[in-house]
Design an enzyme around this catalytic site. Structure first.
Site, PDB file in Angstrom:
ATOM      1  N   VAL A  58      36.028  45.549  27.035  1.00 46.90           N
ATOM      2  CA  VAL A  58      34.807  45.437  27.832  1.00 46.90           C
ATOM      3  C   VAL A  58      33.609  45.989  27.062  1.00 46.90           C
ATOM      4  O   VAL A  58      32.483  45.523  27.250  1.00 46.90           O
ATOM      5  CB  VAL A  58      34.979  46.144  29.194  1.00 46.90           C
ATOM      6  CG1 VAL A  58      33.665  46.258  29.945  1.00 46.90           C
ATOM      7  CG2 VAL A  58      35.996  45.400  30.041  1.00 46.90           C
ATOM      8  N   HIS A  87      42.771  42.839  37.226  1.00 43.26           N
ATOM      9  CA  HIS A  87      41.949  43.466  36.183  1.00 43.26           C
ATOM     10  C   HIS A  87      41.867  42.595  34.930  1.00 43.26           C
ATOM     11  O   HIS A  87      40.801  42.466  34.325  1.00 43.26           O
ATOM     12  CB  HIS A  87      42.524  44.850  35.839  1.00 43.26           C
ATOM     13  CG  HIS A  87      41.715  45.612  34.846  1.00 43.26           C
ATOM     14  ND1 HIS A  87      40.471  46.136  35.145  1.00 43.26           N
ATOM     15  CD2 HIS A  87      41.961  45.922  33.557  1.00 43.26           C
ATOM     16  CE1 HIS A  87      39.997  46.743  34.078  1.00 43.26           C
ATOM     17  NE2 HIS A  87      40.874  46.628  33.094  1.00 43.26           N
TER      18      HIS A  87
END
Length: 165
Positions: A58, A87
């Protein structure tokens, strides 16, 4: 992994270009090797590599953007393995959209060398390890350098074709 259709470009003449390589530390045994392969591809193409590490995938887009502002090409490397929750989907979407935005906003090639896989075995098979079917660190780097050369070769006054080797 499709296993077919790869263009087969092994190196390009990218002398004078600088490649920013940013890699996640998650699954470090794999990403470390992918970084080594990306650096080797950079050097084989005559370019220079600068490497940065981040915690996870991320975080790749923000460092990729900083690199795109400084260097000719960016290669983002990571491994995201599907777990039991959603996720995986959020991480993969965030990384893909972020890297695409960086490339378009900065006008620089940003290679998406983040392995998004169902199992760690699939990641090993793509990470360029001895016996791996694919070498995404190398392939992503050469693809990004090839794109940078194609962008540099664009000239509205010439009618020749660019990137058709």
């Amino acid at each position: 992994m499709a296993g077919f259709g790869e263009p087969g470009v092994t190196t390009v003449d990218a002398a004078g270009l600088t490649v920013g390589i940013v890699a996640a530390r998650w699954h470090g045994d794999l990403t470390d090797h992918m970084v080594d392969r990306a650096v080797a591809a950079t050097e084989a193409c005559g370019a220079r590599a600068v490497v940065a590490r981040v915690a996870g995938s991320v975080e790749l887009p923000v460092v990729a953007q900083a690199m795109a502002r400084r260097y000719d090409v960016v290669v983002a490397l990571g491994v995201v393995v599907r777990g039991a929750t959603a996720h995986f989907d959020y991480v993969c979407q965030s990384v893909t959209e972020g890297l695409t935005r960086v490339a378009l906003d900065e006008g620089k090639p940003v290679a998406h060398g983040v392995l998004t896989v169902e199992t760690i075995e699939q990641a090993r098979d793509r990470a360029g390890l001895p016996g791996s079917a694919e070498d995404k660190g190398w392939a992503a780097t050469v693809a990004a350098l090839d794109a940078a050369l194609a962008v540099r070769g664009l000239d509205a006054t010439n009618a020749h074709r660019v990137g058709f080797a």
